[in-house]
Design an enzyme around this catalytic site. Structure first.
Site, short mmCIF file in Angstrom:
data_model
loop_
_atom_site.label_atom_id
_atom_site.label_comp_id
_atom_site.label_asym_id
_atom_site.label_seq_id
_atom_site.Cartn_x
_atom_site.Cartn_y
_atom_site.Cartn_z
CG ASP A 49 -2.06 -7.58 13.42
OD1 ASP A 49 -2.10 -8.30 14.42
OD2 ASP A 49 -2.94 -7.59 12.53
CD GLU A 121 0.05 -6.12 17.08
OE1 GLU A 121 -0.72 -7.08 17.23
OE2 GLU A 121 -0.37 -4.96 16.86
#
Length: 230
Positions: A49, A121
């Site tokens: 992320d 992610e």
């Protein structure tokens, strides 16, 4: 570590061959399938992320060198949100290689937005750990290329976006009012207010009315976006 044929095929779709394939295996392992000897992808998701955020921030700053923070923020949010990550995951068929527990498989986990977004992610983090930031950056820019161009195009044509926003809420089209003109005749500076019938307004200055209208529309869109997020 040897990996299965489906993960080998996934590497081709991803465009990255892992020197440490255990990172790829971990990135696609959901918590429902983890064990003492098989860690899940949650820590990688946390890292990925942040890597994605840095790449997108750099890309947006590079694409529009004159944009202010308030203009960049909604574009950034659109590119890094979980729904976008899940859409990218679907394009490379990430769901096909997810390692899920039986309950998650039975409940359609391979198609769930949250699981796909988290795994995307995690895959980004796996590439980062395997080959460094530049490799992860190249991967993200390639997979997100069309979306970056699209979000920038939307930003440039702010008047159209604002009109569509108003139409979706059954409001009259935005009005653009010249509130001030300054400077010499050969180099005028226009101040334009973009107004909605509900009273919201934003102003901007530019050397042409068209540019001022676009800037005012963009400023008003940004304000509306921030208000809706509160």
């Amino acid at each position: 570590m040897k990996i299965s044929q489906d993960l080998k095929d996934f590497q081709l779709r991803l465009g990255h061959e892992f020197a440490r394939p255990e990172l790829l295996s971990r990135s696609v392992t959901h918590s429902s399938m983890s064990s003492a000897t098989r860690p899940d992808n949650q820590r990688l998701e946390f890292l990925g992320d942040r890597v994605l955020g840095l790449v997108m921030a750099e890309a947006l700053l590079s694409e529009d060198k004159g944009a202010k923070e308030g203009q960049l923020a909604p574009r950034f949010n659109a590119l890094v949100r979980k729904e976008t990550c899940a859409d990218v995951a679907r394009e490379i068929d990430l769901g096909a290689v997810l390692k899920l527990g039986r309950s998650e498989q039975m409940s359609g986990g391979r198609r769930k937005m949250a699981l796909l977004g988290d795994a995307m992610e995690a895959v980004i983090a796996a590439v980062y750990l395997d080959a460094g930031f530049e490799a992860a950056k190249a991967l993200v820019l390639r997979l997100w290329e069309a979306r970056i161009a699209e979000v920038e195009a939307d930003a440039r044509d702010a008047k159209t976006a604002l009109q569509e926003w108003a139409q979706a809420r059954r409001l009259a089209p935005p009005a653009y009012v010249e509130t001030e003109r300054s400077g010499p005749d050969h180099a005028p500076l226009f101040t334009i207010a973009a107004r909605l019938e509900t009273g919201e307004e934003a102003r901007a200055k530019a050397s042409s009315k068209r540019a001022a209208e676009q800037s005012a529309a963009r400023a008003l869109l940004d304000r509306l976006s921030q208000d809706s997020a509160k």
